[in-house]
Write a protein that holds these residues in place. Structure first.
Motif, PDB file in Angstrom:
ATOM      1  N   VAL A  95     -27.150  32.327 -12.384  1.00 18.39           N
ATOM      2  CA  VAL A  95     -27.788  33.191 -11.397  1.00 18.39           C
ATOM      3  C   VAL A  95     -28.542  32.325 -10.405  1.00 18.39           C
ATOM      4  N   VAL A  96     -28.260  32.541  -9.118  1.00 19.31           N
ATOM      5  CA  VAL A  96     -28.953  31.835  -8.043  1.00 19.31           C
ATOM      6  C   VAL A  96     -29.953  32.817  -7.443  1.00 19.31           C
ATOM      7  N   PRO A  97     -31.253  32.509  -7.490  1.00 14.38           N
ATOM      8  CA  PRO A  97     -32.244  33.479  -7.040  1.00 14.38           C
ATOM      9  C   PRO A  97     -32.185  33.740  -5.547  1.00 14.38           C
ATOM     10  N   GLY A  98     -32.752  34.853  -5.164  1.00 16.66           N
ATOM     11  CA  GLY A  98     -32.886  35.207  -3.752  1.00 16.66           C
ATOM     12  C   GLY A  98     -34.236  35.860  -3.532  1.00 16.66           C
ATOM     13  N   ILE A  99     -34.580  36.066  -2.291  1.00 12.75           N
ATOM     14  CA  ILE A  99     -35.826  36.758  -1.956  1.00 12.75           C
ATOM     15  C   ILE A  99     -35.600  38.250  -2.132  1.00 12.75           C
ATOM     16  N   SER A 100     -36.413  38.891  -2.958  1.00 17.73           N
ATOM     17  CA  SER A 100     -36.234  40.324  -3.198  1.00 17.73           C
ATOM     18  C   SER A 100     -36.822  41.139  -2.054  1.00 17.73           C
ATOM     19  N   SER A 101     -36.325  42.368  -1.907  1.00 16.29           N
ATOM     20  CA  SER A 101     -36.861  43.255  -0.876  1.00 16.29           C
ATOM     21  C   SER A 101     -38.316  43.603  -1.171  1.00 16.29           C
ATOM     22  N   ILE A 102     -38.676  43.721  -2.452  1.00 14.41           N
ATOM     23  CA  ILE A 102     -40.072  43.994  -2.796  1.00 14.41           C
ATOM     24  C   ILE A 102     -40.944  42.813  -2.390  1.00 14.41           C
ATOM     25  N   GLN A 103     -40.514  41.602  -2.728  1.00 15.52           N
ATOM     26  CA  GLN A 103     -41.261  40.403  -2.348  1.00 15.52           C
ATOM     27  C   GLN A 103     -41.440  40.348  -0.831  1.00 15.52           C
ATOM     28  N   TYR A 104     -40.373  40.612  -0.119  1.00 16.70           N
ATOM     29  CA  TYR A 104     -40.421  40.594   1.348  1.00 16.70           C
ATOM     30  C   TYR A 104     -41.437  41.608   1.871  1.00 16.70           C
ATOM     31  N   LEU A 105     -41.442  42.827   1.322  1.00 14.77           N
ATOM     32  CA  LEU A 105     -42.368  43.866   1.783  1.00 14.77           C
ATOM     33  C   LEU A 105     -43.814  43.477   1.509  1.00 14.77           C
ATOM     34  N   PHE A 106     -44.086  42.891   0.357  1.00  7.58           N
ATOM     35  CA  PHE A 106     -45.444  42.429   0.083  1.00  7.58           C
ATOM     36  C   PHE A 106     -45.892  41.414   1.130  1.00  7.58           C
ATOM     37  N   HIS A 107     -45.015  40.493   1.484  1.00  6.35           N
ATOM     38  CA  HIS A 107     -45.381  39.480   2.464  1.00  6.35           C
ATOM     39  C   HIS A 107     -45.547  40.072   3.861  1.00  6.35           C
ATOM     40  N   GLN A 108     -44.710  41.032   4.221  1.00  7.64           N
ATOM     41  CA  GLN A 108     -44.832  41.656   5.534  1.00  7.64           C
ATOM     42  C   GLN A 108     -46.126  42.438   5.685  1.00  7.64           C
ATOM     43  N   THR A 109     -46.646  42.943   4.582  1.00  7.22           N
ATOM     44  CA  THR A 109     -47.880  43.732   4.633  1.00  7.22           C
ATOM     45  C   THR A 109     -49.115  42.912   4.273  1.00  7.22           C
ATOM     46  N   GLY A 110     -48.920  41.656   3.881  1.00  4.55           N
ATOM     47  CA  GLY A 110     -50.053  40.793   3.565  1.00  4.55           C
ATOM     48  C   GLY A 110     -50.732  41.125   2.252  1.00  4.55           C
ATOM     49  N   LEU A 111     -50.018  41.795   1.355  1.00  2.00           N
ATOM     50  CA  LEU A 111     -50.586  42.155   0.057  1.00  2.00           C
ATOM     51  C   LEU A 111     -50.220  41.112  -0.997  1.00  2.00           C
ATOM     52  N   SER A 112     -51.137  40.879  -1.907  1.00  2.00           N
ATOM     53  CA  SER A 112     -50.866  39.966  -3.010  1.00  2.00           C
ATOM     54  C   SER A 112     -50.014  40.651  -4.067  1.00  2.00           C
ATOM     55  N   MET A 113     -49.108  39.885  -4.663  1.00  2.00           N
ATOM     56  CA  MET A 113     -48.306  40.410  -5.757  1.00  2.00           C
ATOM     57  C   MET A 113     -48.965  40.181  -7.113  1.00  2.00           C
ATOM     58  N   ASN A 114     -50.121  39.527  -7.125  1.00  3.08           N
ATOM     59  CA  ASN A 114     -50.810  39.306  -8.388  1.00  3.08           C
ATOM     60  C   ASN A 114     -51.159  40.639  -9.048  1.00  3.08           C
ATOM     61  N   GLU A 115     -50.939  40.724 -10.325  1.00  4.84           N
ATOM     62  CA  GLU A 115     -51.272  41.909 -11.135  1.00  4.84           C
ATOM     63  C   GLU A 115     -50.439  43.142 -10.773  1.00  4.84           C
ATOM     64  N   CYS A 116     -49.368  42.964 -10.016  1.00  2.00           N
ATOM     65  CA  CYS A 116     -48.533  44.102  -9.641  1.00  2.00           C
ATOM     66  C   CYS A 116     -47.557  44.435 -10.768  1.00  2.00           C
ATOM     67  N   TYR A 117     -47.253  45.718 -10.908  1.00  2.00           N
ATOM     68  CA  TYR A 117     -46.232  46.154 -11.853  1.00  2.00           C
ATOM     69  C   TYR A 117     -44.970  46.470 -11.067  1.00  2.00           C
ATOM     70  N   PHE A 118     -43.856  45.827 -11.439  1.00  3.67           N
ATOM     71  CA  PHE A 118     -42.589  46.031 -10.748  1.00  3.67           C
ATOM     72  C   PHE A 118     -41.682  46.939 -11.570  1.00  3.67           C
ATOM     73  N   THR A 119     -41.026  47.878 -10.879  1.00  8.58           N
ATOM     74  CA  THR A 119     -40.137  48.794 -11.570  1.00  8.58           C
ATOM     75  C   THR A 119     -39.086  49.324 -10.602  1.00  8.58           C
ATOM     76  N   SER A 120     -38.275  50.242 -11.088  1.00  4.27           N
ATOM     77  CA  SER A 120     -37.214  50.829 -10.282  1.00  4.27           C
ATOM     78  C   SER A 120     -37.005  52.275 -10.683  1.00  4.27           C
ATOM     79  N   SER A 121     -36.660  53.101  -9.707  1.00  6.89           N
ATOM     80  CA  SER A 121     -36.246  54.474 -10.007  1.00  6.89           C
ATOM     81  C   SER A 121     -34.732  54.616  -9.903  1.00  6.89           C
ATOM     82  N   HIS A 122     -34.039  53.498  -9.729  1.00  7.05           N
ATOM     83  CA  HIS A 122     -32.598  53.539  -9.503  1.00  7.05           C
ATOM     84  C   HIS A 122     -31.881  53.995 -10.770  1.00  7.05           C
TER      85      HIS A 122
END
Length: 199
Positions: A95-122
Motif C-alpha cells: 500500500v502506497v499512502p496518499g493524502i486523505s480527503s479528511i486530512q485535506y479538509l482539516f488543513h484547509q480549515t486550520g483545525l488540528s487532527m490531534n484527539e480526533c476520532y475518524f470514522t465513516s458512514s459509507h
C-alpha cells in the motif's frame, strides 16, 4: 504483486512523489472512471473498476503481474487498501499512502487532527451515541448518511455542534461550508467529507 496506490483527494498536485513510477511499472492499472482520467499516459493498460466480487476473481488470476489498484485519498483510511489486505494478505499487497480527503479538509480549515476520532458512514449506520461523545469527529460519508443526516443525529441528541462540509475537495469546484448543526441543508452534497466540532 498488487500495489494499492493512494492518489490523494483529487487534484494531481496533491499526489505524492513517486506515483508515476508505480504507474509506469504496472502491467495493469485499475480504477474508477474519474481516477483513470487522471492518468491518460497509461490509457493502454487501464481497466475500469468492477464490482468487488469480480475484482477479487480478476486479481486472483493476476497475482504474478504488477497490478496497480488506484485509491482515492489514503487507501487505509476507509479505503480499498484494507479490503486488499483482507483478501490477499500482506505478502501479496503493498500500500502506497496518499493524502486523505479528511486530512485535506482539516488543513484547509486550520483545525488540528490531534484527539480526533475518524470514522465513516459509507455503507453502514454509525453509532452516533458513541461518536458524539468525542469533541472532534472526521467522517467519510455516502449518499445515504451524509451531512444532513449527520446533523439531524446531532440535533436529536440536543447537542450544539458545528458541521463543516467539504465538497469536491482539491478540485476547482471545491466548497467548504460551516454550519451550526440545526442549519445543515437537506440537499445533494457532491463528493463530501464532514468534520464535526464543538460549537
Amino acid at each position: 504483486m498488487i500495489t494499492v496506490l493512494g492518489i490523494g483527494p483529487g487534484n494531481s498536485y496533491l499526489m505524492l512523489a513517486g506515483t508515476q513510477r508505480y504507474l509506469e511499472d504496472a502491467t495493469l492499472v485499475i480504477g474508477s472512471k474519474r481516477q483513470l482520467s487522471l492518468f491518460p499516459q497509461v490509457a493502454s493498460k487501464q481497466l475500469l473498476l468492477p464490482k468487488l466480487s469480480v475484482l477479487r476473481e480478476l486479481l486472483t488470476t493476476r497475482l504474478d503481474d504488477n497490478v496497480v489498484l488506484l485509491a482515492s485519498g489514503d487507501p487505509l483510511l476507509y479505503g480499498i487498501g484494507t479490503w486488499a489486505f483482507h483478501q490477499f494478505g500482506r505478502a501479496r499487497v503493498q500500500v502506497v499512502p496518499g493524502i486523505s480527503s479528511i486530512q485535506y479538509l482539516f488543513h484547509q480549515t486550520g483545525l488540528s487532527m490531534n484527539e480526533c476520532y475518524f470514522t465513516s458512514s459509507h455503507g453502514r449506520v454509525p453509532d452516533f451515541d458513541f461518536l458524539l461523545m468525542h469533541d472532534t469527529i472526521g467522517m467519510v460519508t455516502d449518499d445515504k448518511i451524509g451531512p444532513y443526516e449527520i446533523a439531524q443525529a446531532i440535533v436529536k441528541r440536543h447537542q450544539h455542534r458545528q458541521v463543516i462540509v467539504g465538497e469536491m475537495l482539491s478540485y476547482p469546484e471545491e466548497t467548504i461550508t460551516t454550519y451550526p448543526a440545526e442549519a445543515v441543508e437537506q440537499r445533494d452534497y457532491q463528493m463530501n467529507v464532514v468534520i464535526i466540532t464543538n460549537a
